[in-house]
Design a protein around this motif. Structure first.
Motif, mmCIF file in Angstrom:
data_model
loop_
_atom_site.group_PDB
_atom_site.id
_atom_site.type_symbol
_atom_site.label_atom_id
_atom_site.label_comp_id
_atom_site.label_asym_id
_atom_site.label_seq_id
_atom_site.Cartn_x
_atom_site.Cartn_y
_atom_site.Cartn_z
ATOM 1 N N THR A 261 0.823 -1.295 0.012
ATOM 2 C CA THR A 261 0.088 -0.031 -0.007
ATOM 3 C C THR A 261 0.891 1.181 -0.147
ATOM 4 O OG1 THR A 261 -0.154 0.279 2.508
ATOM 5 C CG2 THR A 261 -1.744 -1.220 1.291
ATOM 6 N N LYS A 296 -2.191 3.894 -3.291
ATOM 7 C CA LYS A 296 -2.551 2.645 -3.495
ATOM 8 C C LYS A 296 -3.050 1.648 -2.449
ATOM 9 C CE LYS A 296 0.304 -1.736 -4.833
ATOM 10 N NZ LYS A 296 1.479 -2.179 -5.022
ATOM 11 N N PRO A 297 -3.884 1.240 -2.566
ATOM 12 C CA PRO A 297 -4.876 1.307 -3.831
ATOM 13 C C PRO A 297 -5.723 2.679 -3.778
ATOM 14 C CG PRO A 297 -6.002 -0.205 -2.191
ATOM 15 C CD PRO A 297 -4.898 0.302 -1.660
ATOM 16 N N THR A 300 -1.735 1.781 -8.512
ATOM 17 C CA THR A 300 -0.412 1.199 -8.316
ATOM 18 C C THR A 300 0.525 2.141 -8.141
ATOM 19 O OG1 THR A 300 -0.121 0.619 -10.616
ATOM 20 C CG2 THR A 300 -1.014 -1.291 -9.359
#
Length: 304
Positions: A261, A296-297, A300
């Motif tokens: 993330t 992210k999300p 990406t």
């Protein structure tokens, strides 16, 4: 969290068990492949041949940096710029692009391995590479981007169960220099996935210069987990009183722990304006610059 000392000893023994002759290692100069190179060198010594492939998609000054850093090993530097550019000609889909890069990497490695009589390929695949490839998010060139048939006895991946922050811990324990252990992630397909759409030499040269400017302005002062420039397409602009149809460059800067993330960084306005001014001023083919706010999300980190 990995127990670093035991991991190092276990990995060296595992490489000794898996590799029974000359081996090549895919070396990019990033922390993953560098850690792999040190572990493998401790395991099999002069039987290891690090192979650095200059795809033409590398960052500014990258190839010389690799030569300087790994000069004490059996380093082989392969110039394959024309081959990679040709392999991507006409390809716009990011998944097809990654697979084309992955296949070309393997074919060049196979050629070099035959010359060195090496049957084993060692590479720095880490756990997030596998998760994103197997989960259908995107095919990493060293996992989902690999061709189905390869001329190697086996592929050895000592870091396949580690996250990026764990790899950094191992790098520090191995006494790798900070410029490697703390080095920002860089995608295997390089600048080719920082170009939305078809890759051309013109785009590569523009994004390489823009990327260098972004790194110069942000790395030391703000310490992002990852930052870079990408080309999104073309837009209308004005330079020297004349209409131009130039590249749109996006700036990306994120904070993260392991890359699974990420949060976009809140950068000072004057810094963003300076980057914009430098890119449009120093890269003639760029018409405008934007800043990506996506986390992210849903996005990406890389654009492709």
């Amino acid at each position: 969290m990995v127990k670093v000392d035991s991991f190092i000893l276990r990995s060296i023994e595992k490489i000794k068990e898996q590799v029974s002759g000359p081996a090549i290692i895919a070396l990019s100069g990033g922390v993953d492949s560098s850690v792999c190179a040190v572990l493998a060198h401790r395991a099999i010594g002069e039987l290891l041949f690090p192979i650095y492939i200059d795809t033409g998609f590398m960052r500014k000054g990258e190839t010389q940096r690799i030569k300087d850093t790994f000069s004490d090993m059996n380093l082989q530097v392969i110039d394959a710029k024309e081959r990679f550019l040709k392999a991507l000609k006409g390809i716009e889909d990011p998944e097809l692009k990654r697979k084309a890069v992955g296949e070309m990497f393997i074919r060049v490695f196979e050629e070099e391995a035959r010359l060195l009589k090496a049957e084993f390929l060692i590479q720095g695949t880490i756990y997030p590479d596998r998760i994103e490839s197997e989960g259908g998010i995107k095919s990493h060139h060293n996992v989902g981007g690999l061709p189905s048939v390869m001329d190697f006895r086996s592929i050895v991946e000592p870091l396949e169960d580690l996250y990026k922050d764990e790899v950094r811990e191992v790098a520090r324990a191995l006494d790798l220099p900070c410029e490697i252990s703390e080095r920002m992630p860089f995608p295997g397909p390089g600048l080719s996935v920082r170009i939305v759409g078809e890759v051309t030499q013109e785009k590569i040269e523009a994004v390489r210069e823009a990327n260098a400017i972004v790194e110069e302005e942000l790395l030391e002062r703000f310490h992002p987990w990852q930052t870079f420039a990408a080309i999104l397409g073309k837009g209308t602009g004005v330079k020297d009183g004349q209409r131009v149809h130039g590249w749109i460059v996006a700036i990306r800067a994120v904070s993260s722990r392991d890359g699974m993330t990420a949060e976009s960084m809140e950068l000072p306005w004057d810094v963003l304006k300076r980057i914009e001014s430098r890119i449009t001023g120093e890269v003639p083919s760029v018409a405008r610059v934007v800043y990506d706010l996506s986390s992210k999300p849903p996005a990406t980190i890389e654009f492709e």
